[in-house]
Design a protein around this motif. Structure first.
Motif, PDB file in Angstrom:
ATOM      1  N   ALA A  67       0.810  -1.225   0.000  1.00 34.47           N
ATOM      2  CA  ALA A  67       0.000   0.000   0.000  1.00 34.47           C
ATOM      3  C   ALA A  67       0.842   1.274   0.000  1.00 34.47           C
ATOM      4  CB  ALA A  67      -0.964  -0.004   1.185  1.00 34.47           C
ATOM      5  N   ALA A  68       1.901   1.300   0.777  1.00 34.47           N
ATOM      6  CA  ALA A  68       2.728   2.519   0.864  1.00 34.47           C
ATOM      7  C   ALA A  68       3.516   2.781  -0.419  1.00 34.47           C
ATOM      8  CB  ALA A  68       3.689   2.426   2.047  1.00 34.47           C
ATOM      9  N   ASN A  69       3.655   1.790  -1.272  1.00 32.75           N
ATOM     10  CA  ASN A  69       4.418   1.952  -2.517  1.00 32.75           C
ATOM     11  C   ASN A  69       3.542   2.019  -3.763  1.00 32.75           C
ATOM     12  OD1 ASN A  69       6.874   2.138  -1.278  1.00 32.75           O
ATOM     13  ND2 ASN A  69       7.489   0.032  -1.676  1.00 32.75           N
ATOM     14  N   MET A  70       2.252   2.245  -3.567  1.00 33.63           N
ATOM     15  CA  MET A  70       1.373   2.356  -4.725  1.00 33.63           C
ATOM     16  C   MET A  70       1.426   3.780  -5.255  1.00 33.63           C
ATOM     17  SD  MET A  70       0.379  -0.675  -5.126  1.00 33.63           S
ATOM     18  CE  MET A  70      -0.528  -0.218  -6.573  1.00 33.63           C
ATOM     19  N   GLY A  71       1.735   3.901  -6.534  1.00 34.71           N
ATOM     20  CA  GLY A  71       1.778   5.210  -7.175  1.00 34.71           C
ATOM     21  C   GLY A  71       0.402   5.599  -7.690  1.00 34.71           C
ATOM     22  N   ARG A  72       0.194   6.868  -7.846  1.00 32.44           N
ATOM     23  CA  ARG A  72      -1.065   7.365  -8.390  1.00 32.44           C
ATOM     24  C   ARG A  72      -0.776   8.195  -9.636  1.00 32.44           C
ATOM     25  NH1 ARG A  72      -5.616   7.015  -5.049  1.00 32.44           N
ATOM     26  NH2 ARG A  72      -5.158   6.333  -2.936  1.00 32.44           N
ATOM     27  N   ASP A  73      -1.729   8.156 -10.572  1.00 33.72           N
ATOM     28  CA  ASP A  73      -1.589   9.001 -11.751  1.00 33.72           C
ATOM     29  C   ASP A  73      -2.036  10.420 -11.411  1.00 33.72           C
ATOM     30  OD1 ASP A  73      -4.397   9.045 -11.882  1.00 33.72           O
ATOM     31  OD2 ASP A  73      -4.500   7.598 -13.520  1.00 33.72           O
ATOM     32  N   LYS A  74      -2.008  11.312 -12.364  1.00 36.10           N
ATOM     33  CA  LYS A  74      -2.346  12.716 -12.114  1.00 36.10           C
ATOM     34  C   LYS A  74      -3.812  12.914 -11.756  1.00 36.10           C
ATOM     35  CE  LYS A  74       1.679  14.587 -12.819  1.00 36.10           C
ATOM     36  NZ  LYS A  74       2.422  15.298 -11.820  1.00 36.10           N
ATOM     37  N   ALA A 107       7.798  -4.538  -2.642  1.00 35.57           N
ATOM     38  CA  ALA A 107       7.218  -4.611  -1.294  1.00 35.57           C
ATOM     39  C   ALA A 107       8.015  -3.689  -0.379  1.00 35.57           C
ATOM     40  CB  ALA A 107       7.248  -6.043  -0.762  1.00 35.57           C
ATOM     41  N   VAL A 108       7.324  -3.007   0.517  1.00 34.73           N
ATOM     42  CA  VAL A 108       7.974  -2.104   1.460  1.00 34.73           C
ATOM     43  C   VAL A 108       8.948  -2.913   2.316  1.00 34.73           C
ATOM     44  CG1 VAL A 108       7.601  -0.537   3.405  1.00 34.73           C
ATOM     45  CG2 VAL A 108       5.970  -0.590   1.515  1.00 34.73           C
ATOM     46  N   GLY A 109      10.150  -2.403   2.501  1.00 36.05           N
ATOM     47  CA  GLY A 109      11.154  -3.087   3.307  1.00 36.05           C
ATOM     48  C   GLY A 109      11.269  -2.492   4.691  1.00 36.05           C
ATOM     49  N   ASP A 110      11.790  -3.293   5.603  1.00 32.05           N
ATOM     50  CA  ASP A 110      12.034  -2.856   6.986  1.00 32.05           C
ATOM     51  C   ASP A 110      10.773  -2.389   7.690  1.00 32.05           C
ATOM     52  OD1 ASP A 110      14.655  -3.459   7.601  1.00 32.05           O
ATOM     53  OD2 ASP A 110      15.424  -1.630   6.682  1.00 32.05           O
ATOM     54  N   ASN A 111       9.646  -3.064   7.425  1.00 30.26           N
ATOM     55  CA  ASN A 111       8.412  -2.721   8.117  1.00 30.26           C
ATOM     56  C   ASN A 111       7.916  -3.887   8.977  1.00 30.26           C
ATOM     57  OD1 ASN A 111       7.565  -4.436   6.097  1.00 30.26           O
ATOM     58  ND2 ASN A 111       5.889  -3.149   5.384  1.00 30.26           N
ATOM     59  N   SER A 112       8.782  -4.880   9.155  1.00 30.77           N
ATOM     60  CA  SER A 112       8.468  -6.061   9.981  1.00 30.77           C
ATOM     61  C   SER A 112       7.261  -6.838   9.470  1.00 30.77           C
ATOM     62  CB  SER A 112       8.240  -5.658  11.443  1.00 30.77           C
ATOM     63  OG  SER A 112       9.401  -5.054  11.970  1.00 30.77           O
ATOM     64  N   VAL A 118      12.698  -5.739  -4.230  1.00 36.09           N
ATOM     65  CA  VAL A 118      14.006  -5.299  -4.727  1.00 36.09           C
ATOM     66  C   VAL A 118      14.131  -3.789  -4.532  1.00 36.09           C
ATOM     67  CG1 VAL A 118      15.472  -5.093  -6.768  1.00 36.09           C
ATOM     68  CG2 VAL A 118      14.210  -7.210  -6.352  1.00 36.09           C
ATOM     69  N   ALA A 119      13.098  -3.051  -4.890  1.00 38.72           N
ATOM     70  CA  ALA A 119      13.048  -1.614  -4.616  1.00 38.72           C
ATOM     71  C   ALA A 119      12.121  -1.431  -3.419  1.00 38.72           C
ATOM     72  CB  ALA A 119      12.527  -0.842  -5.822  1.00 38.72           C
ATOM     73  N   GLN A 120      12.685  -1.124  -2.264  1.00 38.57           N
ATOM     74  CA  GLN A 120      11.877  -0.991  -1.053  1.00 38.57           C
ATOM     75  C   GLN A 120      11.065   0.301  -1.054  1.00 38.57           C
ATOM     76  OE1 GLN A 120      14.734  -1.368   2.122  1.00 38.57           O
ATOM     77  NE2 GLN A 120      14.955  -3.549   1.802  1.00 38.57           N
ATOM     78  N   GLN A 121      11.496   1.258  -1.838  1.00 41.99           N
ATOM     79  CA  GLN A 121      10.765   2.506  -2.025  1.00 41.99           C
ATOM     80  C   GLN A 121      10.610   2.708  -3.528  1.00 41.99           C
ATOM     81  OE1 GLN A 121      12.967   5.650  -0.193  1.00 41.99           O
ATOM     82  NE2 GLN A 121      12.964   4.689   1.802  1.00 41.99           N
ATOM     83  N   VAL A 122       9.381   2.752  -3.981  1.00 40.68           N
ATOM     84  CA  VAL A 122       9.092   2.889  -5.407  1.00 40.68           C
ATOM     85  C   VAL A 122       7.617   3.224  -5.536  1.00 40.68           C
ATOM     86  CG1 VAL A 122       8.513   0.441  -5.760  1.00 40.68           C
ATOM     87  CG2 VAL A 122       9.460   1.755  -7.670  1.00 40.68           C
ATOM     88  N   SER A 123       7.207   3.739  -6.658  1.00 45.42           N
ATOM     89  CA  SER A 123       5.786   3.961  -6.930  1.00 45.42           C
ATOM     90  C   SER A 123       5.366   2.977  -8.014  1.00 45.42           C
ATOM     91  CB  SER A 123       5.550   5.406  -7.387  1.00 45.42           C
ATOM     92  OG  SER A 123       5.788   6.296  -6.314  1.00 45.42           O
ATOM     93  N   ILE A 124       4.511   2.043  -7.629  1.00 46.09           N
ATOM     94  CA  ILE A 124       4.067   0.996  -8.556  1.00 46.09           C
ATOM     95  C   ILE A 124       2.734   1.415  -9.163  1.00 46.09           C
ATOM     96  CG2 ILE A 124       3.509  -1.442  -8.832  1.00 46.09           C
ATOM     97  CD1 ILE A 124       5.009  -1.920  -6.152  1.00 46.09           C
ATOM     98  N   MET A 125       2.642   1.333 -10.489  1.00 45.61           N
ATOM     99  CA  MET A 125       1.417   1.685 -11.212  1.00 45.61           C
ATOM    100  C   MET A 125       0.860   0.423 -11.876  1.00 45.61           C
ATOM    101  SD  MET A 125       0.885   4.303 -14.395  1.00 45.61           S
ATOM    102  CE  MET A 125       1.398   5.717 -13.454  1.00 45.61           C
ATOM    103  N   PRO A 126      -0.212  -0.157 -11.314  1.00 44.41           N
ATOM    104  CA  PRO A 126      -0.773  -1.368 -11.911  1.00 44.41           C
ATOM    105  C   PRO A 126      -1.608  -1.073 -13.156  1.00 44.41           C
ATOM    106  CG  PRO A 126      -2.016  -0.771  -9.958  1.00 44.41           C
ATOM    107  CD  PRO A 126      -0.882   0.216 -10.072  1.00 44.41           C
TER     108      PRO A 126
END
Length: 186
Positions: A67-74, A107-112, A118-126
């Motif tokens: 959820a924290a790495n989901m990107g949004r369009d404009k 997937a978000v990393g270091d969140n237990s 692979v990219a713990q911080q990224v904006s994913i656009m499905p």
């Protein structure tokens, strides 16, 4: 240049344990050691400024590890559902494959929780073009690629990577033919 009693000399390097996320399923994540993910994370864990377009079965965008790495369009949407015109702005995964792939890449990393992408911080656009039965039309995949082009070229979304699932002979070339030249050259 020998000194009696000295067997050898070396600079006094600092030893350091490589970054390993605290996510409980990380040790079972296949391939992370092979790509030296921990070494890469010493340099960078990614950036929310970078978008990855994922052409697949959609993504469970409310998943606790995504959820924290989901990107949004404009327009504030997570991406597009090209399988159902009635739900065009809802690319929720009804198969699981797209969510699985999204977890590997971001997937978000270091969140237990769960795993680490692979990219713990990224904006994913499905971009959902495959349905619950693992099938979809080439035309929908091409429309998904065109959407990526629009977001990148016309809307200023920093789509740097496109991950496409289709395994149809010749279809990949068609998909990437609609992407802007600078998106496929990188």
């Amino acid at each position: 240049r020998q000194i009696p009693g000295v067997l050898g000399a070396t600079p006094n390097y600092i030893f350091k344990i490589l970054r390993t996320p605290n996510d409980p399923e990380f040790p079972s994540s296949w391939g992370m050691e092979s790509i030296n993910a921990s070494g890469a994370w010493e340099i960078s864990t990614g950036s929310e400024e970078v978008y990855v377009a994922l052409l697949d079965t959609g993504i469970q965008y409310d998943h606790e590890d995504l959820a924290a790495n989901m990107g949004r369009d404009k327009d504030g949407n997570f991406g597009r559902n090209l399988v159902s015109a009635a739900n065009a702005t809802n690319p929720m995964d009804d198969n699981g494959h797209g969510t699985h792939v999204a977890g590997i890449l971001g997937a978000v990393g270091d969140n237990s929780l769960g795993v680490s992408g692979v990219a713990q911080q990224v904006s994913i656009m499905p971009l959902k073009f495959l349905g619950a039965n693992n099938d979809g039309f080439v035309a929908d995949a091409v429309r998904a690629s065109a959407y990526v082009t629009t977001m990148r070229r016309d809307k200023g979304i920093n789509v740097r990577v496109v991950n496409a699932t289709p395994h149809v002979s010749g279809a990949a070339a068609l998909l990437f033919s609609v992407l802007p030249d600078d998106a496929t050259a990188q």
